[in-house]
Design a protein around this motif. Structure first.
Motif, PDB file in Angstrom:
ATOM      1  N   ALA A   1       0.833  -1.194   0.000  1.00  0.00           N
ATOM      2  CA  ALA A   1       0.000   0.000   0.000  1.00  0.00           C
ATOM      3  C   ALA A   1       0.872   1.251   0.000  1.00  0.00           C
ATOM      4  CB  ALA A   1      -0.923  -0.009   1.213  1.00  0.00           C
ATOM      5  N   ARG A   2       0.445   2.244  -0.772  1.00  0.00           N
ATOM      6  CA  ARG A   2       1.207   3.493  -0.866  1.00  0.00           C
ATOM      7  C   ARG A   2       0.974   4.330   0.383  1.00  0.00           C
ATOM      8  NH1 ARG A   2       0.297   8.537  -3.791  1.00  0.00           N
ATOM      9  NH2 ARG A   2      -1.775   7.757  -4.351  1.00  0.00           N
ATOM     10  N   ARG A   3       2.006   5.007   0.846  1.00  0.00           N
ATOM     11  CA  ARG A   3       1.890   5.832   2.047  1.00  0.00           C
ATOM     12  C   ARG A   3       1.785   7.301   1.650  1.00  0.00           C
ATOM     13  NH1 ARG A   3       4.670   4.805   7.845  1.00  0.00           N
ATOM     14  NH2 ARG A   3       3.624   6.483   8.956  1.00  0.00           N
ATOM     15  N   VAL A   4       0.725   7.947   2.120  1.00  0.00           N
ATOM     16  CA  VAL A   4       0.544   9.381   1.915  1.00  0.00           C
ATOM     17  C   VAL A   4       0.242  10.016   3.267  1.00  0.00           C
ATOM     18  CG1 VAL A   4      -0.321   9.064  -0.442  1.00  0.00           C
ATOM     19  CG2 VAL A   4      -1.930   9.194   1.450  1.00  0.00           C
ATOM     20  N   SER A   5       0.300  11.336   3.318  1.00  0.00           N
ATOM     21  CA  SER A   5       0.082  12.052   4.576  1.00  0.00           C
ATOM     22  C   SER A   5      -1.014  13.093   4.405  1.00  0.00           C
ATOM     23  CB  SER A   5       1.375  12.746   5.024  1.00  0.00           C
ATOM     24  OG  SER A   5       2.433  11.825   5.159  1.00  0.00           O
ATOM     25  N   TRP A   6      -1.584  13.494   5.528  1.00  0.00           N
ATOM     26  CA  TRP A   6      -2.508  14.615   5.511  1.00  0.00           C
ATOM     27  C   TRP A   6      -1.730  15.879   5.142  1.00  0.00           C
ATOM     28  CZ3 TRP A   6      -7.405  13.412   5.448  1.00  0.00           C
ATOM     29  CH2 TRP A   6      -7.851  12.256   6.098  1.00  0.00           C
TER      30      TRP A   6
ATOM     31  N   LYS B   1     -10.519  16.301   9.499  1.00  0.00           N
ATOM     32  CA  LYS B   1      -9.997  15.402   8.461  1.00  0.00           C
ATOM     33  C   LYS B   1     -10.926  14.203   8.332  1.00  0.00           C
ATOM     34  CE  LYS B   1      -5.183  16.767   9.141  1.00  0.00           C
ATOM     35  NZ  LYS B   1      -5.564  17.928   9.992  1.00  0.00           N
ATOM     36  N   VAL B   2     -11.314  13.901   7.096  1.00  0.00           N
ATOM     37  CA  VAL B   2     -12.238  12.805   6.806  1.00  0.00           C
ATOM     38  C   VAL B   2     -11.558  11.828   5.857  1.00  0.00           C
ATOM     39  CG1 VAL B   2     -14.479  12.160   5.846  1.00  0.00           C
ATOM     40  CG2 VAL B   2     -14.235  14.313   7.115  1.00  0.00           C
ATOM     41  N   LEU B   3     -11.522  10.560   6.251  1.00  0.00           N
ATOM     42  CA  LEU B   3     -10.970   9.505   5.406  1.00  0.00           C
ATOM     43  C   LEU B   3     -12.129   8.651   4.898  1.00  0.00           C
ATOM     44  CD1 LEU B   3      -8.413   8.070   4.309  1.00  0.00           C
ATOM     45  CD2 LEU B   3      -8.476   6.637   6.356  1.00  0.00           C
ATOM     46  N   ALA B   4     -12.255   8.537   3.573  1.00  0.00           N
ATOM     47  CA  ALA B   4     -13.363   7.780   2.978  1.00  0.00           C
ATOM     48  C   ALA B   4     -12.832   6.598   2.185  1.00  0.00           C
ATOM     49  CB  ALA B   4     -14.188   8.692   2.074  1.00  0.00           C
TER      50      ALA B   4
ATOM     51  N   PRO C   1      -5.046   1.031  -3.036  1.00  0.00           N
ATOM     52  CA  PRO C   1      -4.966   1.006  -1.570  1.00  0.00           C
ATOM     53  C   PRO C   1      -3.896   1.944  -1.033  1.00  0.00           C
ATOM     54  CG  PRO C   1      -5.101  -1.222  -2.446  1.00  0.00           C
ATOM     55  CD  PRO C   1      -4.910  -0.314  -3.623  1.00  0.00           C
ATOM     56  N   LEU C   2      -4.193   2.532   0.121  1.00  0.00           N
ATOM     57  CA  LEU C   2      -3.243   3.376   0.835  1.00  0.00           C
ATOM     58  C   LEU C   2      -2.948   2.759   2.190  1.00  0.00           C
ATOM     59  CD1 LEU C   2      -4.709   6.947   0.129  1.00  0.00           C
ATOM     60  CD2 LEU C   2      -2.898   5.746  -1.129  1.00  0.00           C
ATOM     61  N   ASP C   3      -1.832   3.126   2.758  1.00  0.00           N
ATOM     62  CA  ASP C   3      -1.467   2.661   4.092  1.00  0.00           C
ATOM     63  C   ASP C   3      -2.384   3.358   5.102  1.00  0.00           C
ATOM     64  OD1 ASP C   3      -0.128   1.392   6.106  1.00  0.00           O
ATOM     65  OD2 ASP C   3       1.611   2.718   6.073  1.00  0.00           O
ATOM     66  N   LEU C   4      -3.316   2.618   5.681  1.00  0.00           N
ATOM     67  CA  LEU C   4      -4.380   3.227   6.469  1.00  0.00           C
ATOM     68  C   LEU C   4      -3.976   3.681   7.877  1.00  0.00           C
ATOM     69  CD1 LEU C   4      -7.404   0.939   5.501  1.00  0.00           C
ATOM     70  CD2 LEU C   4      -6.915   3.257   4.706  1.00  0.00           C
ATOM     71  N   PRO C   5      -3.201   2.922   8.646  1.00  0.00           N
ATOM     72  CA  PRO C   5      -2.951   3.328  10.034  1.00  0.00           C
ATOM     73  C   PRO C   5      -2.447   4.756  10.218  1.00  0.00           C
ATOM     74  CG  PRO C   5      -2.276   1.056   9.727  1.00  0.00           C
ATOM     75  CD  PRO C   5      -2.629   1.582   8.370  1.00  0.00           C
ATOM     76  N   PRO C   6      -1.453   5.244   9.434  1.00  0.00           N
ATOM     77  CA  PRO C   6      -1.016   6.624   9.642  1.00  0.00           C
ATOM     78  C   PRO C   6      -2.118   7.639   9.343  1.00  0.00           C
ATOM     79  CG  PRO C   6       0.588   5.391   8.338  1.00  0.00           C
ATOM     80  CD  PRO C   6      -0.639   4.561   8.405  1.00  0.00           C
ATOM     81  N   LEU C   7      -2.962   7.361   8.376  1.00  0.00           N
ATOM     82  CA  LEU C   7      -4.049   8.270   8.035  1.00  0.00           C
ATOM     83  C   LEU C   7      -5.135   8.258   9.110  1.00  0.00           C
ATOM     84  CD1 LEU C   7      -4.319   7.466   4.224  1.00  0.00           C
ATOM     85  CD2 LEU C   7      -3.441   9.568   5.252  1.00  0.00           C
ATOM     86  N   LEU C   8      -5.480   7.073   9.602  1.00  0.00           N
ATOM     87  CA  LEU C   8      -6.507   6.968  10.638  1.00  0.00           C
ATOM     88  C   LEU C   8      -6.055   7.628  11.931  1.00  0.00           C
ATOM     89  CD1 LEU C   8      -7.710   3.323   9.926  1.00  0.00           C
ATOM     90  CD2 LEU C   8      -9.103   5.396   9.728  1.00  0.00           C
ATOM     91  N   ALA C   9      -4.742   7.633  12.171  1.00  0.00           N
ATOM     92  CA  ALA C   9      -4.226   8.264  13.388  1.00  0.00           C
ATOM     93  C   ALA C   9      -4.556   9.751  13.439  1.00  0.00           C
ATOM     94  CB  ALA C   9      -2.716   8.054  13.484  1.00  0.00           C
ATOM     95  N   GLY C  10      -4.746  10.380  12.267  1.00  0.00           N
ATOM     96  CA  GLY C  10      -5.053  11.806  12.248  1.00  0.00           C
ATOM     97  C   GLY C  10      -6.468  12.123  11.820  1.00  0.00           C
TER      98      GLY C  10
ATOM     99  N   ASN D   1     -17.620  -2.404   5.055  1.00  0.00           N
ATOM    100  CA  ASN D   1     -16.669  -3.487   4.808  1.00  0.00           C
ATOM    101  C   ASN D   1     -15.813  -3.695   6.051  1.00  0.00           C
ATOM    102  OD1 ASN D   1     -15.729  -0.856   4.106  1.00  0.00           O
ATOM    103  ND2 ASN D   1     -13.913  -1.741   3.163  1.00  0.00           N
ATOM    104  N   GLY D   2     -15.631  -4.962   6.418  1.00  0.00           N
ATOM    105  CA  GLY D   2     -15.012  -5.271   7.702  1.00  0.00           C
ATOM    106  C   GLY D   2     -13.603  -4.772   7.874  1.00  0.00           C
ATOM    107  N   GLY D   3     -12.758  -4.886   6.825  1.00  0.00           N
ATOM    108  CA  GLY D   3     -11.359  -4.511   6.970  1.00  0.00           C
ATOM    109  C   GLY D   3     -11.169  -3.047   7.301  1.00  0.00           C
ATOM    110  N   PHE D   4     -11.680  -2.163   6.457  1.00  0.00           N
ATOM    111  CA  PHE D   4     -11.536  -0.723   6.677  1.00  0.00           C
ATOM    112  C   PHE D   4     -12.239  -0.292   7.964  1.00  0.00           C
ATOM    113  CE2 PHE D   4     -13.365   3.570   6.072  1.00  0.00           C
ATOM    114  CZ  PHE D   4     -12.198   4.306   5.979  1.00  0.00           C
ATOM    115  N   SER D   5     -13.459  -0.778   8.165  1.00  0.00           N
ATOM    116  CA  SER D   5     -14.248  -0.353   9.327  1.00  0.00           C
ATOM    117  C   SER D   5     -13.579  -0.745  10.633  1.00  0.00           C
ATOM    118  CB  SER D   5     -15.655  -0.954   9.253  1.00  0.00           C
ATOM    119  OG  SER D   5     -16.305  -0.584   8.059  1.00  0.00           O
ATOM    120  N   THR D   6     -13.064  -1.973  10.705  1.00  0.00           N
ATOM    121  CA  THR D   6     -12.435  -2.428  11.940  1.00  0.00           C
ATOM    122  C   THR D   6     -11.154  -1.661  12.215  1.00  0.00           C
ATOM    123  OG1 THR D   6     -13.356  -4.637  11.560  1.00  0.00           O
ATOM    124  CG2 THR D   6     -11.618  -4.439  13.206  1.00  0.00           C
ATOM    125  N   GLN D   7     -10.389  -1.368  11.176  1.00  0.00           N
ATOM    126  CA  GLN D   7      -9.167  -0.583  11.377  1.00  0.00           C
ATOM    127  C   GLN D   7      -9.502   0.819  11.892  1.00  0.00           C
ATOM    128  OE1 GLN D   7      -5.705  -1.147   8.550  1.00  0.00           O
ATOM    129  NE2 GLN D   7      -7.284  -2.124   7.344  1.00  0.00           N
ATOM    130  N   ALA D   8     -10.597   1.400  11.386  1.00  0.00           N
ATOM    131  CA  ALA D   8     -11.004   2.717  11.867  1.00  0.00           C
ATOM    132  C   ALA D   8     -11.359   2.657  13.350  1.00  0.00           C
ATOM    133  CB  ALA D   8     -12.194   3.227  11.056  1.00  0.00           C
TER     134      ALA D   8
END
Length: 419
Positions: free
Chosen positions: A221-226, A233-236, A285-294, A303-310
């Motif tokens: 997954a590619r890593r991007v930042s806010w 900040k809204v992640l969709a 796909p993007l690297d979700l944990p760093p984005l969800l942290a902010g 969907n279970g994967g994204f929702s549970t990580q959030a």
């Protein structure tokens, strides 16, 4: 070492493929001989992806077109719409699974939403266990519960759905010369593994459920930042097939917030036209944990994967489910107070208002953070290790059962009478 066969037949690709791959790699590292029979053989790659297992295509499962006037009422009905409507189809797949068993010679079958493989294993006397999020492992209640709790469905309809499934599978087994018939509900037991949390089980928490937590993976997954440090900040994470997708996208574009949207399947031209100074859109796909942290809010489709990580990041969810399975999951999140559902008929302005309300209300965030705090010690690596240990225990138990069976004189199993 023992031989393990991992099977997958039903459901969308990525979550199942990622789970099967990670379990196969873990078993290979422990010295087991692993084969996989998969609906889609395009396994996701990752750094250092371990080679050493055999990959085979699973027998094709025919799907019925959904009838808007006759939607499935429970898991038995789901199966009847997913390859279990015709006894000849079922018997053909059972024969195909027998062929796969003769090639793989498994000591245990691990079934990831693979009901025909489970039935074939039961008929062949092969120890088996199911693994899934909950939806595909119905609880041990009679009748199997409704998958549409928001509709008035009586017990008679639930019983009838399971009876019709039993009739089809009984006819298929008789075609193969079986007299002692196996019901589908007999394929699930306490050996099964629920790769979810009890609060997110589609059917509700089970007192005897073996919950290991979600096995999620997004390789490469590619890593991007806010872009900004301040402001909402809204992640969709959405797909074009989601009901109301256009309205949700328009609403996100109107927000006074920084928005990062992930939309697999969206045409590049549409993505470029929809993006704004405040809203970026990724098609991969993007690297979700760093984005969800902010993030202050996550918007998805249940969907279970994204929702549970959030939720594990303490981020509340606004959801517009696409399928009934996602609708059940979303309602569990809503029941916890950690999220809310969107009406499919809502227009862009209504969606914008709903998002703004969630951004300014602390209640959903508090509930999501409470979920995060309950599971601070969880990790995907831990879930994988627990699952591997349970598979190993199933192998040991299966060997003991097989030895006991050989020590006993063969007995004729009385036939099951289906009324």
């Amino acid at each position: 070492m023992a031989r393990v066969l991992i099977a997958w037949e039903l459901g969308d690709a990525f979550g199942h493929l990622a789970r099967c791959r990670q379990l196969a790699e873990g078993l290979c590292r422990r010295g087991y001989t692993v084969s996989m029979a998969l609906k889609d053989v395009r396994l996701p790659q990752s750094k250092g992806c371990l080679q050493g297992f055999t990959v085979l295509p699973a027998p094709l499962t025919p799907q019925r077109r959904p009838d808007p006037q006759r939607r499935p009422v429970n898991y038995a009905d789901v199966l009847r719409h997913s390859g279990f409507a015709d006894a000849q189809d079922v018997s053909a797949r059972l024969l195909a699974w027998q062929g796969i068993f003769s090639l793989a010679r498994p000591e245990v079958l691990v079934a990831d939403h693979a009901p025909t493989a489970l039935l074939a294993a039961q008929l062949a006397g092969i120890p088996h266990m199911a693994i899934g999020t909950g939806f595909a492992i119905p609880p041990d209640v009679r009748p199997w519960p409704s998958i549409r709790p928001w509709e008035a469905i009586d017990d008679a309809a639930l019983v009838a759905a399971e009876h019709q499934l039993d009739q089809v599978t009984a006819a298929a087994q008789k075609t193969l010369g079986r007299s002692a018939l196996v019901r589908v509900r007999e394929l699930f037991d306490t050996n099964d593994v629920l790769d979810t949390f009890a609060e997110l089980d589609h059917y509700g928490a089970r007192s005897d459920g073996r919950y290991v937590g979600p096995i999620v993976s997004v390789p490469n997954a590619r890593r991007v930042s806010w872009q900004k440090h301040g402001g909402a900040k809204v992640l969709a994470y959405l797909r074009p097939e989601v009901p109301g997708f256009t309205a949700i996208l328009s609403a996100l574009a109107c927000l006074e917030a920084e928005v990062l949207g992930i939309a697999p399947g969206l045409a590049p031209g549409m993505a470029r036209r929809s993006a704004t100074r405040r809203m970026r859109i990724a098609l991969a796909p993007l690297d979700l944990p760093p984005l969800l942290a902010g993030a202050d809010l996550a918007v998805g489709y249940g969907n279970g994967g994204f929702s549970t990580q959030a939720l594990l990041a303490g981020v509340p969810l606004l959801m517009r489910p696409r399928h009934v399975e996602q609708g059940l999951f979303a309602r569990r999140v809503e029941a916890m107070g950690a999220g809310a559902l969107l009406d499919a008929r809502a227009h862009a302005q209504t969606v914008t208002t709903r998002i703004q309300a969630m951004l300014h209300s602390p209640d959903h965030r508090k509930a999501a953070q409470a979920f995060r705090d309950r599971h601070l010690q969880f990790s995907t690596a831990q879930a994988i290790e627990r699952t591997l240990a349970l598979i190993e225990q199933r192998i040991v138990d299966g060997r003991g059962t097989l030895m006991a069976r050989h020590a006993q004189p063969p007995q004729e199993i009385p036939p099951v009478c289906l009324h």
